[in-house]
Scaffold this active site. Structure first.
Site, PDB file in Angstrom:
ATOM      1  N   PHE A 125       0.852  -1.193   0.000  1.00 47.81           N
ATOM      2  CA  PHE A 125       0.000   0.000   0.000  1.00 47.81           C
ATOM      3  C   PHE A 125       0.891   1.248   0.000  1.00 47.81           C
ATOM      4  O   PHE A 125       1.901   1.291   0.696  1.00 47.81           O
ATOM      5  CB  PHE A 125      -0.903  -0.027   1.238  1.00 47.81           C
ATOM      6  CG  PHE A 125      -1.980   1.003   1.194  1.00 47.81           C
ATOM      7  CD1 PHE A 125      -3.085   0.826   0.377  1.00 47.81           C
ATOM      8  CD2 PHE A 125      -1.881   2.162   1.936  1.00 47.81           C
ATOM      9  CE1 PHE A 125      -4.085   1.792   0.312  1.00 47.81           C
ATOM     10  CE2 PHE A 125      -2.876   3.133   1.883  1.00 47.81           C
ATOM     11  CZ  PHE A 125      -3.985   2.945   1.068  1.00 47.81           C
ATOM     12  N   ASP A 202       1.865  -4.959   8.627  1.00 53.51           N
ATOM     13  CA  ASP A 202       0.653  -4.175   8.425  1.00 53.51           C
ATOM     14  C   ASP A 202      -0.512  -5.170   8.317  1.00 53.51           C
ATOM     15  O   ASP A 202      -0.544  -6.002   7.401  1.00 53.51           O
ATOM     16  CB  ASP A 202       0.796  -3.339   7.140  1.00 53.51           C
ATOM     17  CG  ASP A 202      -0.413  -2.456   6.874  1.00 53.51           C
ATOM     18  OD1 ASP A 202      -1.532  -2.823   7.292  1.00 53.51           O
ATOM     19  OD2 ASP A 202      -0.246  -1.419   6.212  1.00 53.51           O
ATOM     20  N   TYR A 227     -11.277   0.419  10.339  1.00 57.21           N
ATOM     21  CA  TYR A 227     -12.477   0.812   9.573  1.00 57.21           C
ATOM     22  C   TYR A 227     -12.834  -0.181   8.473  1.00 57.21           C
ATOM     23  O   TYR A 227     -13.824  -0.009   7.788  1.00 57.21           O
ATOM     24  CB  TYR A 227     -12.317   2.229   8.989  1.00 57.21           C
ATOM     25  CG  TYR A 227     -10.989   2.510   8.310  1.00 57.21           C
ATOM     26  CD1 TYR A 227     -10.675   1.960   7.078  1.00 57.21           C
ATOM     27  CD2 TYR A 227     -10.051   3.344   8.912  1.00 57.21           C
ATOM     28  CE1 TYR A 227      -9.469   2.223   6.471  1.00 57.21           C
ATOM     29  CE2 TYR A 227      -8.825   3.617   8.301  1.00 57.21           C
ATOM     30  CZ  TYR A 227      -8.546   3.056   7.089  1.00 57.21           C
ATOM     31  OH  TYR A 227      -7.343   3.302   6.481  1.00 57.21           O
ATOM     32  N   LYS A 228     -12.007  -1.219   8.275  1.00 63.77           N
ATOM     33  CA  LYS A 228     -12.334  -2.218   7.243  1.00 63.77           C
ATOM     34  C   LYS A 228     -13.172  -3.320   7.884  1.00 63.77           C
ATOM     35  O   LYS A 228     -14.326  -3.108   8.216  1.00 63.77           O
ATOM     36  CB  LYS A 228     -11.054  -2.762   6.624  1.00 63.77           C
ATOM     37  CG  LYS A 228     -10.186  -1.692   5.929  1.00 63.77           C
ATOM     38  CD  LYS A 228      -8.956  -2.336   5.338  1.00 63.77           C
ATOM     39  CE  LYS A 228      -7.944  -1.317   4.832  1.00 63.77           C
ATOM     40  NZ  LYS A 228      -8.418  -0.529   3.687  1.00 63.77           N
ATOM     41  N   ARG A 377     -11.697  -4.592  -6.711  1.00 66.00           N
ATOM     42  CA  ARG A 377     -11.597  -5.444  -5.511  1.00 66.00           C
ATOM     43  C   ARG A 377     -13.000  -5.738  -4.991  1.00 66.00           C
ATOM     44  O   ARG A 377     -13.852  -4.846  -4.929  1.00 66.00           O
ATOM     45  CB  ARG A 377     -10.821  -4.728  -4.401  1.00 66.00           C
ATOM     46  CG  ARG A 377      -9.423  -4.352  -4.762  1.00 66.00           C
ATOM     47  CD  ARG A 377      -8.687  -3.802  -3.549  1.00 66.00           C
ATOM     48  NE  ARG A 377      -9.341  -2.647  -2.933  1.00 66.00           N
ATOM     49  CZ  ARG A 377      -8.884  -2.008  -1.874  1.00 66.00           C
ATOM     50  NH1 ARG A 377      -7.784  -2.426  -1.283  1.00 66.00           N
ATOM     51  NH2 ARG A 377      -9.510  -0.953  -1.373  1.00 66.00           N
TER      52      ARG A 377
HETATM   53  C1  LIG Z   1      -2.444  -1.999   3.776  1.00 62.20           C
HETATM   54  C2  LIG Z   1      -2.879  -0.624   4.173  1.00 62.20           C
HETATM   55  N1  LIG Z   1      -2.089   0.118   4.974  1.00 62.20           N
HETATM   56  C3  LIG Z   1      -2.457   1.366   5.353  1.00 62.20           C
HETATM   57  C4  LIG Z   1      -3.654   1.909   4.917  1.00 62.20           C
HETATM   58  C5  LIG Z   1      -4.117   3.284   5.248  1.00 62.20           C
HETATM   59  O1  LIG Z   1      -3.689   3.821   6.393  1.00 62.20           O
HETATM   60  P1  LIG Z   1      -4.401   5.066   7.066  1.00 62.20           P
HETATM   61  O2  LIG Z   1      -5.369   4.502   8.062  1.00 62.20           O
HETATM   62  O3  LIG Z   1      -3.301   5.811   7.688  1.00 62.20           O
HETATM   63  O4  LIG Z   1      -5.110   5.849   6.026  1.00 62.20           O
HETATM   64  C6  LIG Z   1      -4.494   1.161   4.103  1.00 62.20           C
HETATM   65  C7  LIG Z   1      -5.766   1.749   3.653  1.00 62.20           C
HETATM   66  O5  LIG Z   1      -6.563   1.232   2.980  1.00 62.20           O
HETATM   67  C8  LIG Z   1      -4.086  -0.129   3.715  1.00 62.20           C
HETATM   68  O6  LIG Z   1      -4.867  -0.851   2.901  1.00 62.20           O
END
Ligand SMILES: Cc1ncc(COP(=O)(O)O)c(C=O)c1O
Length: 415
Positions: A125, A202, A227-228, A377
């Site tokens: 990401f 992550d 939030y996912k 997706r």
């Molecule tokens: C793998 C991954 N890392 C980080 C993030 C985003 O991070 P943040 O919460 O800081 O926007 C996402 C957002 O979709 C993501 O898919």
């Protein structure tokens, strides 16, 4: 799996032990089929109630509420920890994933002064890559980004072979945001440790959907969003994990008062808390924490294993339908073919993926999301998505693509 038809999907729903939870996630009947749980989970009635209660406490208690709210990052952290195999006192919920990634990666690099290399994934990401680029520049490190197969992702062997005794930090996503390819968390963690490297995972696309056991795998550090699949709501605070025995060894770069020992003594110098709270920065996002607490407690009640079992059956059905119904129209599976290498979403590639995705949303048929250059997706969140939704979504996708879509070249700010 036998050839999928709608009756087979209905039979799977009738047999689904998780199906009762769907009624908590209203607004789905007659609406577009929502397959974007991998981007933003739906609001549950019990989360809305928790938010209302939190606003009520604010109105009632005003500033006095802080005597309770102050502990939320840690207590909600412990709850999220139970979903990712982390014992108490190792997770806090705070900030966003980007900030938490920065804090932990920076702390890890400071603890590895003699090592030059940061290892990451070129397909990761963007925020992860950008944070690592920034830190590599700021600390005089070399950032090596590995290039994996676009749909299969990196293999665990490739990652392991790239770690050496000069590696300070390995930073990877457990599940790829684009293809949903899943890495072997335990064996890669062990390989990093064999070379004395620290590892930061992550878990944005795992938490709340795909089982992970951080303590058992001996993971050093992890971050993720809520939030996912955790359904904490847009902008809900993220989490971070630091293994207990590493906590006093690591110092994060943002010296804020929520990480300070004896916070309300308001002393002259920064002296971090001894435990996980030293990784906090500033004022806790109380409303977001209330939502995450309620949402995560539901996932805890259902159990990640039950959700994962349903998720795997839904993505298997989805992948099969993609091959059967969409491939003849020029689409292809853009996720690993081996179910053992997938996370909780399935991606579909097509040269006209963007207008196809847009037409599905504009016609109130299916909500997925587009990721450049050519991927849609589809993330069927097991807590509120039915097998028939998956089946109907593919039928709708097939019909829209067969009718023809055209790319006007327009791209809004958010895709
Ligand atoms: C793998 C991954 N890392 C980080 C993030 C985003 O991070 P943040 O919460 O800081 O926007 C996402 C957002 O979709 C993501 O898919």
């Amino acid at each position: 799996m036998d050839r999928v038809d709608r009756a087979a999907a209905e039979a799977l729903d009738a047999d689904d032990p998780v199906s009762g939870w769907r009624t908590q996630f209203g607004g789905q009947e007659g609406a577009a089929i929502y397959l974007d749980g991998n981007s933003l989970g739906r609001p549950a009635a019990f989360v809305v109630e928790a938010l209302n209660r939190a606003v009520g406490e604010w109105a009632e208690d005003l500033v006095g509420g802080w005597s309770r709210w102050i502990d939320l990052p840690r207590t909600v952290g412990d709850r999220v920890g139970r979903l990712i195999g982390a014992g108490p006192g190792q997770v806090v919920v705070c900030d966003n994933t980007t900030v938490n990634l920065y804090k932990l990666a920076s702390a890890a690099l400071s603890a590895q002064p003699g090592r030059r290399l940061i290892l990451g994934d070129a397909g990761d990401f963007p925020t992860d890559r950008y944070v690592l680029q920034g830190l590599a520049g700021a600390t005089g490190r070399v950032l090596r980004l590995l290039h994996g197969h676009p749909t299969e992702g990196l293999s665990s062997e490739e990652v392991q072979a790239a770690i050496d005794n000069d590696t300070a930090l390995v930073c990877l996503s457990h599940v790829s945001f684009r293809s949903g390819a899943r890495l072997e968390l335990a064996s890669i963690t062990a390989a990093a440790h064999r070379h004395g490297a620290l590892i930061l995972w992550d878990l944005c696309h795992s938490a709340g959907a795909v089982p992970v056991d951080l303590d058992q795998a001996g993971v050093d550090l992890a971050v993720g969003c809520t939030y996912k699949y955790l359904n904490g709501g847009p902008g809900a605070p993220a989490f971070l994990y630091v293994r207990r025995d590493l906590q006093t060894r690591l110092r994060q770069p943002i010296w804020g008062w929520f990480g300070q020992r004896h916070q309300f003594a308001m002393g002259p110098d920064y002296e971090p808390e001894s435990g996980i709270e030293r990784f906090l920065t500033g004022t806790a996002p109380v409303l977001g924490l209330a939502a995450v607490d309620a949402a995560a407690s539901a996932l805890e009640a259902v159990g990640i294993d039950a959700l994962w079992s349903k998720s795997q059956r839904m993505t298997a059905m989805l992948a099969e339908l993609v091959e059967e119904r969409l491939a003849p129209l020029g689409a292809s599976l853009a996720s690993p073919r081996d179910p053992g290498r997938r996370g909780a979403h399935v991606s579909v590639a097509h040269p006209l993926a963007w207008p196809w995705c847009r037409a599905l949303i504009d016609q109130d048929l299916v909500v997925g999301d587009f990721r450049p250059p050519d991927v849609i997706r589809l993330g069927p969140a097991p807590l509120y998505t039915r097998f028939v939704d998956v089946f109907d979504a593919v039928e709708r996708m097939e019909a829209v693509l067969a009718a023809g879509v055209t790319d006007t070249g327009e791209r809004p700010r958010v895709t």
